[in-house]
Design an enzyme around this catalytic site. Sequence first.
Site, PDB file in Angstrom:
ATOM      1  N   HIS A   1       3.155  -7.213  -0.853  1.00 14.41           N
ATOM      2  CA  HIS A   1       3.205  -8.679  -0.924  1.00 14.41           C
ATOM      3  C   HIS A   1       1.890  -9.267  -1.435  1.00 14.41           C
ATOM      4  CE1 HIS A   1       1.445  -8.432   3.256  1.00 14.41           C
ATOM      5  NE2 HIS A   1       0.762  -9.477   2.806  1.00 14.41           N
TER       6      HIS A   1
ATOM      7  N   SER B   1      -4.431  -8.295   4.876  1.00  9.84           N
ATOM      8  CA  SER B   1      -3.364  -7.483   4.289  1.00  9.84           C
ATOM      9  C   SER B   1      -3.929  -6.424   3.360  1.00  9.84           C
ATOM     10  CB  SER B   1      -2.415  -8.375   3.494  1.00  9.84           C
ATOM     11  OG  SER B   1      -1.563  -9.083   4.350  1.00  9.84           O
TER      12      SER B   1
ATOM     13  N   ASP C   1       6.223  -2.156   1.912  1.00 16.79           N
ATOM     14  CA  ASP C   1       5.142  -3.122   1.716  1.00 16.79           C
ATOM     15  C   ASP C   1       3.822  -2.452   1.336  1.00 16.79           C
ATOM     16  OD1 ASP C   1       3.916  -5.539   1.507  1.00 16.79           O
ATOM     17  OD2 ASP C   1       3.950  -6.044   3.634  1.00 16.79           O
TER      18      ASP C   1
END
Length: 577
Positions: A148, A257, A179
């Site tokens: 993402h 992230s 992911d």
Amino acid sequence: MGDNNRKRKRSRKHQSSETLETSPPATTTSAASFDQSDVVLSADHSDQPTSSRRRHRRGGRSRKSPDSSDEQQQPRRSDGAAINGAAAWELVANAVSARVMPAMDAVVKVFCVHTEPNFSLPWQRKRQYSSSSSGFVIGGRRVLTNAHSVEHYTQVKLKKRGSDTKYLATVLAIGTECDIALLTVSDDEFWEGVSPVEFGKLPALQDAVTVVGYPIGGDTISVTSGVVSRIEILSYVHGSTELLGLQIDAAINSGNSGGPAFNDKGSCVGIAFQSLKHDDAENIGYVIPTPVITHFIQDYEKNGAYTGFPILGVEWQKMENPDLRLAMGMKSDQKGVRVRRVDPTAPESKVLKPSDVILSFDGVDIANDGTVPFRHGERMGFSYLISQKYTGDKAEIKVLRDSAVHTFNIKLGTHRRLIPAHSKGRPPSYYIVAGFVFTAVSVPYLRSEYGKEYEYEAPVKLLDKLLHSMPQSKDEELVVVSQVLVADINIGYEEIVNTQVLAFNGNPVRNLKSLASMAESCKEEFMKFDLDYDQIVVLRTETAKAATVDILTTHCIKGKAAALDRWLSACTINGKK
């Protein structure tokens, strides 16, 4: 699920023209910042007054009273001698530096410019925006980050710790389900002085973890510490899948992230990727563990591309009720789960039937609640065994059918939904005739139309198909009239919005491509579209095709194209030109 219980992806977005909602950085007493030249330990309490910090202190060891002896409070060397003042801090700093510094140099900051498709107006794209996240260097001159973090990327740049240079990166693979994304940099200068991160084994409960990255609240590297608090099959928000995951109590904020999570030996045990937003939850973060990371890397190395995680294409039911087990012909020593439905497009549909009882997968017995042994004192959903396989691998399953045990060798494939959970970077497909905009439904489309709460706001029939319908063929799509671009030709049809198209001139609509093909080759006097809720749309064929060019020009679709065939040759059907 609502706002009060949501897992959120942790990339950090920046946009100059809009104000984007971001989470404030969580305050943690274990957070510390490091500098290359000097190690400075600082508790992150800058947003609280001193009295507030004392008042909100909870858990941990009790505070010593003022009359405690100095000897008790002083740190000591291994030989028992006391260490005073600056020497104590120097010893702590050196210990922390020796443990953290080598791995931290491999952590990079990821800058990405995104240009997302506009699923509601599929002939356009949204305004581009920038985000920052984290990543880290692994062997083979490659960098790992979250999928993402680089979704719908236009440009990706990487910056090393302590460097003022941003290097252009190339995206090698994007694993939507897990992911994870794999990047590389062609500039040799980027790889100078950087040692790749080494992976460790799956940690145990209460093992210490350190999450390193570039979260919101500053531009330099950040370190948060915690322990592994849970290991189970987790819901991966980005890919709408369920895979093995770690829950930790270290703070994971926007920008974290893609950052690595290290164990106390300096080995990477996971990738930070999301956190839990809930009124009753604090510092609940989630990490992609090494088995999932290894699967992604080996899949790419084996196939030259990411092929995905296989699934068992069935819906199953627990067999915990004794009467249900008795009715299914199970013996007292038999355990398993009942097959409710089989995906017609899955390879398993050739051997499995509804009401079969799956007893074991690859020799591992499945319990009545659908779990299998994992480690000492732990159990895991049996989907974990399937996720360890690769697309195209074979597996042996033992099935109870009509009180007889059968053994099948099945070939595992990836899952395909009638309403896809992700566009996987492809632009949306659409077709326009007489002002009617037809498109294939996907989760990004529903989110574009109804917002983040699409699970509550979207039409009930679409949600029912999203949650329960299975495709009957590999190319089946759910085609809807997205909207009607108002013109004289479509008077009376203006209010048709997001309604499924069932048939065209009596022929079932299998997917968007088949609808466009039938409409363009139509030689009949009328075009008749059968819609859901028993609605029909009838248009004179010759008039509808002639009006389409003017409608496209009026709405500035494909510029001022004068011919419909030119527009059709450039439009996107099923993500391909």
